[in-house]
Write a protein that holds these residues in place. Sequence first.
Motif, PDB file in Angstrom:
ATOM      1  N   THR A  30     -13.354  -1.322   1.569  1.00  4.70           N
ATOM      2  CA  THR A  30     -14.379  -1.586   2.587  1.00  4.70           C
ATOM      3  C   THR A  30     -15.120  -2.882   2.302  1.00  4.70           C
ATOM      4  N   ASN A  31     -15.465  -3.108   1.045  1.00  2.00           N
ATOM      5  CA  ASN A  31     -16.205  -4.319   0.694  1.00  2.00           C
ATOM      6  C   ASN A  31     -15.374  -5.581   0.876  1.00  2.00           C
ATOM      7  N   ARG A  35     -13.794   3.354   7.870  1.00  5.59           N
ATOM      8  CA  ARG A  35     -14.828   4.381   7.697  1.00  5.59           C
ATOM      9  C   ARG A  35     -14.384   5.720   8.272  1.00  5.59           C
ATOM     10  N   TYR A  36     -13.571   5.677   9.308  1.00  7.95           N
ATOM     11  CA  TYR A  36     -13.086   6.928   9.903  1.00  7.95           C
ATOM     12  C   TYR A  36     -12.267   7.722   8.887  1.00  7.95           C
ATOM     13  N   TYR A  37     -11.342   7.043   8.199  1.00  5.84           N
ATOM     14  CA  TYR A  37     -10.523   7.740   7.207  1.00  5.84           C
ATOM     15  C   TYR A  37     -11.341   8.122   5.982  1.00  5.84           C
ATOM     16  N   MET A  79      -4.619  -1.629  -0.592  1.00  4.28           N
ATOM     17  CA  MET A  79      -4.880  -3.059  -0.511  1.00  4.28           C
ATOM     18  C   MET A  79      -3.935  -3.763   0.457  1.00  4.28           C
ATOM     19  N   CYS A  80      -2.712  -3.285   0.559  1.00  5.00           N
ATOM     20  CA  CYS A  80      -1.760  -3.901   1.485  1.00  5.00           C
ATOM     21  C   CYS A  80      -2.238  -3.760   2.923  1.00  5.00           C
ATOM     22  N   ILE A  81      -2.734  -2.579   3.278  1.00  2.77           N
ATOM     23  CA  ILE A  81      -3.237  -2.343   4.641  1.00  2.77           C
ATOM     24  C   ILE A  81      -4.492  -3.172   4.887  1.00  2.77           C
ATOM     25  N   ILE A  82      -5.383  -3.233   3.900  1.00  2.00           N
ATOM     26  CA  ILE A  82      -6.621  -3.993   4.056  1.00  2.00           C
ATOM     27  C   ILE A  82      -6.329  -5.481   4.255  1.00  2.00           C
TER      28      ILE A  82
END
Length: 387
Positions: free
Chosen positions: A107-108, A170-172, A186-189
């Motif tokens: 998130t950060n 935040r939903y997940y 991290m790959c998705i982010i």
Amino acid sequence: MMTLFLRSLLSCNSKSILRKRKFIDALKVNKGTPRRESKMNSNDSKVSENVQFCYEFINGSCLKNSLPSSIRIPMYIFMICTILMTVAGNLVVIISISHFKQLHSPTNYLILSMASVDLLLGIFVMPYSMARSVEHCWYFGDLFCKVHTSTDIMLSTASIFHLSFISVDRYYAVCDPLRYKTKMNMCIILSMILVSWTIPAIFAFIMVFLELNLKGAEEHFHNHVNCVGGCYVFFTKTSVVVSSMMSFYIPGFVMLCIYGKIYLIARRQARSIKDVTNQFAFQSRLGEKQRISRSRERKAAKTIGIVIGVFLICWSPFFFCIVSDPFLNYTLPPILIDALVWFGYLNSTFNPLVYAFFYMWFRKALKMIMFGKVFSPDSSRTRLFSE
């Protein structure tokens, strides 16, 4: 202060517009006709004394609003303070998340990327917009006008793309915490961050440089809107609907739906945790950690929800007016739209203030940065909050 700013601008602009219309009616010349050869009677000469042009000796120059110092100085002070707060606040967010290892979370990283968007907006867009808003002229050339407009649209769109992906994150985190780390790796982010930057950039630069926003109204723009010393963002009915839907309305609607669901699930979880706490007089250490973790996730979701609410409040008036203007035959005062753009810019200023108000780690990081403690050995391992 914002209300006084708008009132003074609108009052001064209305008087200036009346003078300009009277002067233009008296001259009755086109853009390509030299102004110096126009015949004017004594009354026209008096009117022309109150009218200034961005480029006095260039045919087709834009008219310049000569604002009095009593208005120009407060405008410069307000805009410079906004720029400095935007740059300083987002720079603190970037330094904090980059420096302190405890803040290295999915998130950060999204928040870090969004703060970078806001920082670039404050450095590369807002100063030139300030000069245009106060002086009512563009002195940086046509090419840089297109670059500035494209960058402005790109960064504004990138902000809401980041917020959209943060709402998904935040939903997940709140609704499916057991599978959160596997789904939001991290790959998705990094993929979310890449999409948030590339799609707005491609959309903005292609639309402006290929003049897709003028499609079907090129003649009207070049004959009635465009002039030397101006930097205008002109949209047709079709282009303004498409761009606004992509940049604001659809992502905004999706975010509201997601946060509505997050809110309902978070309330349900809070009630269930309260019921369990009342039933059992003691809890295991693991259970206590899970409870604190869920509480932190709900607080983070609430904070990001406030950030999104601030975004919608700041940008909704602008997008409503920019969409309405073509359907109202472009009758909205340009000064109103320009003021609403600055109201939207305030969103980039408010985001760090929201973090400072709700996050203890931000306040601790700010103190360490201000007192230079981040330069001490092992400062990156400082615990800003309890695990």
